[in-house]
Scaffold this motif. Structure first.
Motif, PDB file in Angstrom:
ATOM      1  N   VAL A 222       0.920  -1.223   0.149  1.00  0.00           N
ATOM      2  CA  VAL A 222       0.036  -0.012  -0.022  1.00  0.00           C
ATOM      3  C   VAL A 222       0.771   1.372   0.107  1.00  0.00           C
ATOM      4  O   VAL A 222       0.643   2.252  -0.709  1.00  0.00           O
ATOM      5  CB  VAL A 222      -0.933  -0.058   1.238  1.00  0.00           C
ATOM      6  N   THR A 223       1.933   1.076   0.818  1.00  0.00           N
ATOM      7  CA  THR A 223       2.766   2.541   1.133  1.00  0.00           C
ATOM      8  C   THR A 223       3.439   2.775  -0.423  1.00  0.00           C
ATOM      9  O   THR A 223       3.742   3.899  -0.904  1.00  0.00           O
ATOM     10  CB  THR A 223       3.838   2.388   2.033  1.00  0.00           C
ATOM     11  N   ALA A 224       3.926   1.430  -1.212  1.00  0.00           N
ATOM     12  CA  ALA A 224       4.672   1.744  -2.377  1.00  0.00           C
ATOM     13  C   ALA A 224       3.903   2.286  -3.441  1.00  0.00           C
ATOM     14  O   ALA A 224       4.141   3.217  -4.191  1.00  0.00           O
ATOM     15  CB  ALA A 224       5.239   0.402  -2.749  1.00  0.00           C
ATOM     16  N   LEU A 225       2.736   1.812  -3.552  1.00  0.00           N
ATOM     17  CA  LEU A 225       1.753   2.182  -4.450  1.00  0.00           C
ATOM     18  C   LEU A 225       1.072   3.787  -3.976  1.00  0.00           C
ATOM     19  O   LEU A 225       1.165   4.400  -5.234  1.00  0.00           O
ATOM     20  CB  LEU A 225       0.503   1.522  -4.509  1.00  0.00           C
ATOM     21  N   ALA A 226       1.145   4.239  -2.751  1.00  0.00           N
ATOM     22  CA  ALA A 226       0.818   5.524  -2.490  1.00  0.00           C
ATOM     23  C   ALA A 226       1.987   6.307  -2.907  1.00  0.00           C
ATOM     24  O   ALA A 226       1.590   7.632  -3.271  1.00  0.00           O
ATOM     25  CB  ALA A 226       0.367   5.489  -0.943  1.00  0.00           C
ATOM     26  N   LEU A 227       3.174   5.838  -2.770  1.00  0.00           N
ATOM     27  CA  LEU A 227       4.450   6.735  -3.067  1.00  0.00           C
ATOM     28  C   LEU A 227       4.279   6.791  -4.501  1.00  0.00           C
ATOM     29  O   LEU A 227       4.682   8.048  -5.083  1.00  0.00           O
ATOM     30  CB  LEU A 227       5.632   6.196  -2.619  1.00  0.00           C
ATOM     31  N   ILE A 228       4.063   5.823  -5.270  1.00  0.00           N
ATOM     32  CA  ILE A 228       3.930   6.141  -6.757  1.00  0.00           C
ATOM     33  C   ILE A 228       2.878   7.254  -7.253  1.00  0.00           C
ATOM     34  O   ILE A 228       3.219   7.994  -7.993  1.00  0.00           O
ATOM     35  CB  ILE A 228       3.676   4.862  -7.456  1.00  0.00           C
ATOM     36  N   ALA A 229       1.613   7.180  -6.313  1.00  0.00           N
ATOM     37  CA  ALA A 229       0.610   7.907  -6.730  1.00  0.00           C
ATOM     38  C   ALA A 229       1.186   9.471  -6.476  1.00  0.00           C
ATOM     39  O   ALA A 229       0.917  10.392  -7.014  1.00  0.00           O
ATOM     40  CB  ALA A 229      -0.622   7.594  -6.023  1.00  0.00           C
ATOM     41  N   LEU A 230       1.644   9.474  -5.329  1.00  0.00           N
ATOM     42  CA  LEU A 230       2.581  10.908  -4.994  1.00  0.00           C
ATOM     43  C   LEU A 230       3.473  11.448  -5.964  1.00  0.00           C
ATOM     44  O   LEU A 230       3.401  12.758  -6.187  1.00  0.00           O
ATOM     45  CB  LEU A 230       3.034  10.484  -3.452  1.00  0.00           C
TER      46      LEU A 230
END
Length: 437
Positions: free
Chosen positions: A42-50
């Motif tokens: 979840v954190t990795a995908l959120a960072l990609i979105a960011l």
């Protein structure tokens, strides 16, 4: 004028929006991101979105407040222990900010529609988990009742996500009414019923009150009443499948789901009549068993953990015990001693772990989020839906340890960003689907 032109030509389903929806979906599938592999995903995908929304980094005060809270968590962990839990807090704050940044720049209808569709999938799997006793999607609680949990595993976590998504679905029904939107609203409320979550029901009720306060009341009730009545029929059809001592009845559940869908698409008065007829067909003895377990304020787990947490908080009122260092002890319904790392109240958990200093930091962060939302398009049904969904999650957080799931801070951030979107002057994205005269 340049910004207006950019908004006019901006493509639907922008990459940051898709990325944050992918992160939330991954969190839902990976048991809410409660365990480390899911949290990392979840954190990795959120960072990609960011990263995809990098040019929208303009929320410096929010970054500073979140950074200060994270620094205190790390400092307290360095002095009292709990570095892993402090890292979890930092990651939750990071995903929260990522959700705000992406949500604020997303096309409102795209983000709301994506979250509503995800809510419908959670609802269907939670409902099917009870109807067919699919252990991947349901959970047996206290050896008495099967409750819908979907892939979140924890029934109350599924209820929290469903309550928020149902309120967004209600907002879309009022902004852009259609049969599909009405069905999505019906399905999410039906899934909420399948969880048998008292906190979820309370959160949805209070969230609905918030939406009716800020949103278009008549339009909302025109869609909410049939959907809620249909969901009541669908949930009633699950009653024979809830008790652990009875065999599941999927055919009855399917018939109730279909009948509820018909009711959800009718005029409120017709819907009420059919719902009353459906209520007469419910097995009273089985219904009494379900109500005896769920229609009560008694909860030994919550009350026992609450007493233990209050005692711990009194021992370290200012600085807290350190992230994840406290243990809560109480006796369960069998009289056995229970030891838990979490109290069913995130605000009290924060006080125990980080003390009054940490709780003050949390309150300042919440105030900053509220200020940000107040600058949004107040009066827009999607604004009201996002605010109502956040209110529902805030209420539910007082009864469960929702913030331990990585998907919840990300969802709150996305909803905050949605509510914080500036007022649009572009006719092409009018909430009524019509250009102003």
């Amino acid at each position: 004028m340049d910004s207006l032109v950019l908004q006019r030509v901006r493509p639907s389903w922008a990459p940051p929006t898709l990325a944050v929806l992918a992160a939330i979906t991954a969190g839902v599938v990976a048991q809410g991101g409660f365990y480390l592999p899911g949290r990392i995903l979840v954190t990795a995908l959120a960072l990609i979105a960011l990263a995809l929304a990098w040019q929208r980094f303009e929320l410096r005060p929010l970054w500073l407040i979140a950074g200060a809270v994270a620094a205190w968590a790390l400092l307290r962990a360095a002095t009292a222990g709990g570095l892993a839990d402090a890292a979890g807090i930092c990651l939750a704050l990071l995903t929260l900010i990522a959700g705000v940044v992406v949500g604020r720049g997303a096309r409102a209808t795209d983000l709301a529609a994506g979250l509503t569709g995800l809510g419908a999938l959670v609802a269907i799997t939670a409902w099917a988990g009870v109807a067919w006793r699919i252990e991947r999607w349901s959970v047996l609680v206290e050896s008495t009742l099967w409750r819908g949990a979907s892939t979140l595993t924890y029934a109350n976590a599924a209820a929290a996500v469903l309550a928020a998504c149902a309120l967004l679905a209600l907002a879309l029904c009022t902004a852009r009414p259609s049969k599909i939107q009405s069905l999505l609203l019906y399905l999410t409320i039906s899934g909420l019923g399948a969880t048998l979550s008292r906190a979820g029901a309370l959160a949805f009720a209070l969230g609905t009150a918030v939406f009716l306060l800020f949103g278009p009341r008549r339009k909302a009730l025109r869609h909410l009443i049939p959907a809620a009545l249909g969901a009541a029929v669908a949930t009633a059809a699950l009653v024979p499948s809830f008790p652990a001592t009875a065999a599941p009845q999927p055919l009855i559940a399917l018939a109730g789901l279909a009948a509820g869908a018909v009711i959800a698409l009718l005029h409120p008065w017709f819907a009420l009549g059919l719902a009353l007829v459906g209520a007469l067909l419910v097995d009273r003895s089985t219904l009494d068993k379900v109500l005896d377990r769920r229609f009560t304020l008694d909860s030994q787990g919550r009350s026992g953990a609450l007493r233990s947490a209050l005692e711990t908080a009194r021992e370290h009122p200012l600085l807290g015990s350190g992230p994840g260092q406290a243990r809560y002890l109480w006796f369960d319904y069998k009289g056995d001693l229970v030891v838990s790392r979490w109290v069913h109240n995130e605000y009290l958990q924060w006080l125990v772990d980080l003390g009054a200093v940490g709780l003050l930091g949390l309150l300042v962060l919440i105030a900053a989020l509220v200020v940000l939302m107040r600058r949004g398009d107040v009066g827009n049904p999607l604004w009201a839906g996002a605010v109502a969904a956040i209110a529902a999650l805030a209420v539910h957080s007082a009864f469960d340890f929702l913030w331990e799931l990585a998907v919840v801070p990300l969802l709150v951030g996305a909803l905050t960003g949605l509510a914080a979107q500036p007022r649009s002057e572009e006719p092409a994205v009018s909430i009524n689907g019509e250009e102003p005269q």
